[in-house]
Scaffold this active site. Sequence first.
Site, mmCIF file in Angstrom:
data_model
loop_
_atom_site.group_PDB
_atom_site.id
_atom_site.type_symbol
_atom_site.label_atom_id
_atom_site.label_comp_id
_atom_site.label_asym_id
_atom_site.label_seq_id
_atom_site.Cartn_x
_atom_site.Cartn_y
_atom_site.Cartn_z
ATOM 1 N N SER A 147 38.865 -23.361 -30.138
ATOM 2 C CA SER A 147 39.103 -23.491 -28.610
ATOM 3 C C SER A 147 40.183 -24.686 -28.424
ATOM 4 C CB SER A 147 37.839 -23.862 -28.058
ATOM 5 O OG SER A 147 38.243 -24.166 -26.738
ATOM 6 N N LYS B 22 31.125 -19.848 -30.565
ATOM 7 C CA LYS B 22 32.662 -19.873 -29.953
ATOM 8 C C LYS B 22 32.485 -18.755 -28.649
ATOM 9 C CE LYS B 22 37.028 -20.438 -28.479
ATOM 10 N NZ LYS B 22 37.345 -19.451 -27.769
ATOM 11 N N HIS C 110 30.547 -20.712 -25.965
ATOM 12 C CA HIS C 110 31.475 -21.609 -25.448
ATOM 13 C C HIS C 110 32.210 -20.913 -24.142
ATOM 14 C CE1 HIS C 110 35.539 -22.860 -24.954
ATOM 15 N NE2 HIS C 110 35.080 -24.255 -25.034
ATOM 16 N N ASN C 111 32.599 -19.756 -24.684
ATOM 17 C CA ASN C 111 33.458 -18.913 -23.820
ATOM 18 C C ASN C 111 32.808 -18.443 -22.318
ATOM 19 O OD1 ASN C 111 35.694 -19.458 -25.442
ATOM 20 N ND2 ASN C 111 36.552 -17.359 -25.249
ATOM 21 N N GLU D 83 32.583 -21.186 -20.272
ATOM 22 C CA GLU D 83 33.767 -21.217 -19.700
ATOM 23 C C GLU D 83 33.756 -20.543 -18.460
ATOM 24 O OE1 GLU D 83 37.137 -21.225 -22.611
ATOM 25 O OE2 GLU D 83 37.904 -19.471 -21.302
HETATM 26 C C1 6PG Z 1 39.435 -21.157 -25.551
HETATM 27 C C2 6PG Z 1 39.790 -20.175 -24.546
HETATM 28 C C3 6PG Z 1 40.574 -19.151 -25.344
HETATM 29 C C4 6PG Z 1 41.120 -18.101 -24.449
HETATM 30 C C5 6PG Z 1 40.003 -16.971 -23.926
HETATM 31 C C6 6PG Z 1 40.188 -16.540 -22.695
HETATM 32 O O1 6PG Z 1 38.465 -21.492 -25.866
HETATM 33 O O2 6PG Z 1 40.638 -21.813 -25.878
HETATM 34 O O3 6PG Z 1 38.520 -19.915 -24.351
HETATM 35 O O4 6PG Z 1 39.737 -18.569 -26.211
HETATM 36 O O5 6PG Z 1 41.743 -18.622 -23.258
HETATM 37 O O6 6PG Z 1 40.236 -16.002 -24.516
HETATM 38 O O7 6PG Z 1 39.262 -15.716 -22.326
HETATM 39 P P1 6PG Z 1 39.454 -14.462 -21.307
HETATM 40 O O8 6PG Z 1 40.955 -14.017 -21.328
HETATM 41 O O9 6PG Z 1 38.380 -13.582 -21.233
HETATM 42 O O10 6PG Z 1 39.327 -15.228 -19.948
#
Ligand code: 6PG
Length: 477
Positions: A130, A184, A187-188, A191
């Site tokens: 990430s 991960k 985590h997302n 996010e």
């Molecule tokens: C990270 C982000 C990265 C990416 C995602 C965004 O941790 O660096 O999460 O993995 O920006 O793929 O996901 P979306 O396109 O689904 O918003």
Amino acid sequence: MEQAEIGLIGLGVMGSNLSLNIAEKGNKIAVFNRSPEATRKFYAEAGELQGQLIPCETLEEFVAAIRPPRPIIIMIKAGDPVDQQMELLKPYLSAGDIMIDAGNANFRDTMRRFDNLKDSGLTFIGMGVSGGEEGARHGPSIMVGGTEDSWKRVEKVLTSISAKFNDEPCVAWLGENGAGHFVKTIHNGIEYADMQMIAEIYGILRDGLGMSATEIGGVFGKWNEGRLNSYLIEISQTVLTAADPISGKPMVDVIVDAAGQKGTGKWSVIEAQNMGVAATAIEAAVAGRVLSSQRTERLAAEKIFGLPKVAEAPKDRAAFIADLESALLAAKIAAYAQGFAVMSAASAEYNWNLPMPTIAKIWRAGCIIRSAFLDEITSAFTKDPHVPNLIVTPAFAQMVKDTDAPLRRVVSYAALSGLPVPALSSALSYFDAYRRGRGTANLIQAQRDFFGAHGFDRLDGVDKHHGPWGSGLSEFA
Ligand code: 6PG
């Protein structure tokens, strides 16, 4: 020639940046890309790091350039391309070699790939990375899943390239097979919730209080110096204060309000549901993106219904803005508590033994959700790693008590004004449901027993499990 410590396939944006980071930290790295032109271009532009790079144009040459057992990072589009790349690579590998998928893979694919290699002598690491481009180049947060032996082979390199929080590396081995990619994914999911909640607060400031993008940027800038200090608040300030070079308007005001998504948020929700964990704030965030993308329908519906009149803003504007800050913190607590609860359930389900304090630790720097808040989560889980929910740890219970009333005021204001706050309100309902000893599911149990003779338990412990429902099916149970 000295052999490379590690190899990397896929010199797209993330792969190139990660390779340069690996090289810069003094590790020799072999690189390969499907199209050799990309490899040549990458090497030509690597400047003084060229000495640490071994550019390769065939897989045979690439594999031979790496010191066995060979760790090979595959940094390409998630999904089938990874399987195809692995098949192409396999004939050149020998026992002990480690293929590492560093993309945003679904952990179920990672488990499958890991299992498929079991009897081959080769092994597999699913590695969550990430931090976007910048993180890959200068220090990402890295979540590793695989065998402990394979981790030991890559530990030194990964530690050297990871972000550091107070000198502590933001990389860890989190468990076998899919552990790293699962963490991960969550985590997302967090996010998504964090971003949605920030956007909802932005909506109240914009459509409720009538503030400009630049003014809202200023508010976020202030918040970034306080309890909400985080990368996402920081970049929100930056993007809100940027101007569009074409129209001269604030950049955000000319961007279409339809959010994209690549799947990790949705997977978080699916896995939460599979595990029977309520992750309502993450669900609300994913649903929020879905609704955002239905722009044509929303515009048509606005024509039919119009918009409700915004409620009169509280007289004391500064106090209300302070409420918004506290409300965001309160809602954030719910989202993180839910994310950690999903991981804890998955840990038991898949025998990963996920170390919660370590996960919080390696998210303190490098990753997209990095924040001061994660340091507080680290302390809470370090004191009590097996607590059932973050919100009942003493520190977070106090924070919830301090921010509960502001969240209630903000959600009420939004509801009265017709401003959508699905993630903030789901966080509030989550607290209200979680902390209520006597809920309302007794009625649901009675209904289930009525129509399906599903039975219920009595509060007094009496061993009678069906109701006197007259002609209800329970009579025949
Ligand atoms: C990270 C982000 C990265 C990416 C995602 C965004 O941790 O660096 O999460 O993995 O920006 O793929 O996901 P979306 O396109 O689904 O918003």
